[in-house]
Scaffold this active site. Sequence first.
Site, mmCIF file in Angstrom:
data_model
loop_
_atom_site.group_PDB
_atom_site.id
_atom_site.type_symbol
_atom_site.label_atom_id
_atom_site.label_comp_id
_atom_site.label_asym_id
_atom_site.label_seq_id
_atom_site.Cartn_x
_atom_site.Cartn_y
_atom_site.Cartn_z
ATOM 1 N N LYS A 72 3.218 -6.792 -10.022
ATOM 2 C CA LYS A 72 4.707 -6.437 -10.161
ATOM 3 C C LYS A 72 5.497 -7.969 -9.928
ATOM 4 O O LYS A 72 6.223 -7.987 -10.505
ATOM 5 C CB LYS A 72 4.852 -5.545 -9.086
ATOM 6 C CG LYS A 72 4.545 -4.030 -9.018
ATOM 7 C CD LYS A 72 4.834 -3.461 -7.845
ATOM 8 C CE LYS A 72 4.729 -1.563 -7.700
ATOM 9 N NZ LYS A 72 5.756 -1.230 -7.087
ATOM 10 N N ASP A 108 11.553 1.235 -6.651
ATOM 11 C CA ASP A 108 10.931 1.624 -6.180
ATOM 12 C C ASP A 108 11.486 2.268 -4.646
ATOM 13 O O ASP A 108 11.485 3.304 -4.235
ATOM 14 C CB ASP A 108 9.696 0.941 -5.594
ATOM 15 C CG ASP A 108 8.494 0.323 -6.080
ATOM 16 O OD1 ASP A 108 7.873 1.339 -6.632
ATOM 17 O OD2 ASP A 108 7.534 -0.066 -6.134
#
Length: 274
Positions: A72, A108
């Site tokens: 990420k 997220d």
Amino acid sequence: MRLLSGSARLAGVIGWPVAHSRSPRLHGTWLNRYGIDGAYLPLPVAPEHFADTVRALRHAGFAGANVTIPHKEAAFAVCDRLEPSATRAGAVNTLMFDEHGITGANTDGYGFVANLRAHGVDPASGPALILGAGGAARAIAAALQDAGAAVTICNRSPERAAALTAHLPPARVLPWDQRNAALADHALLVNTTSLGMTLHPPLDMNLDAAPATLAVADIVYAPLTTPLLAAASARHLRAVEGLGMLLHQAVPGFAAWFGVTPVVDEELYRIVAA
């Protein structure tokens, strides 16, 4: 049986490893449901090949990709443009490719807040105590702040907690040994650590000080009911499992890649949980 044409839209999930990911099942369910000419693939890519692979996928005609552990932060670096969600989170989990380059977003936080609301929890109902200080914690903290909640970060390493809060003022740091007593002053408890996950030790958390109104959320979804959530349910507290976050965070990427905004419902939950 759904057959792909030569103009099928392609996306996938990049991780190392990636075999455990439920995202192919999730996106595959939506592709079948909406009759879309497209495919979503698991893409195991070692860290040293990540940047080259992302650029190659764009040139190969992929619409984009999800990014999971451990990529990420590398995804953040490879992007030509970043959406505000990625800048706030300091990490990217959703890549979108077009003729202008690579755009990165972080869904997220969006997925976490959407899952809270799906469970009847108002993210702005009061202060939130977040356990952990990794990328997921930062994305969730930013989303809760944007929704109007005060945020406290509690991590076993106080240095990591301090580094996170420095990017998200006015979030504050709470020492790890004060986490149990601090529940009395919070409306939401969020576990963003791997503690409680299958093959990991359980989270050492005592809920004795929890008010009856406390909501308890765990982003772990294997198992679906973690020891923390089981303890919350035993006290008749509202428990929010982690699989819903996975489902909701996938919505923006699917819409960008395949042109349809998908619905998260009980059927999807059952299929992905199986």
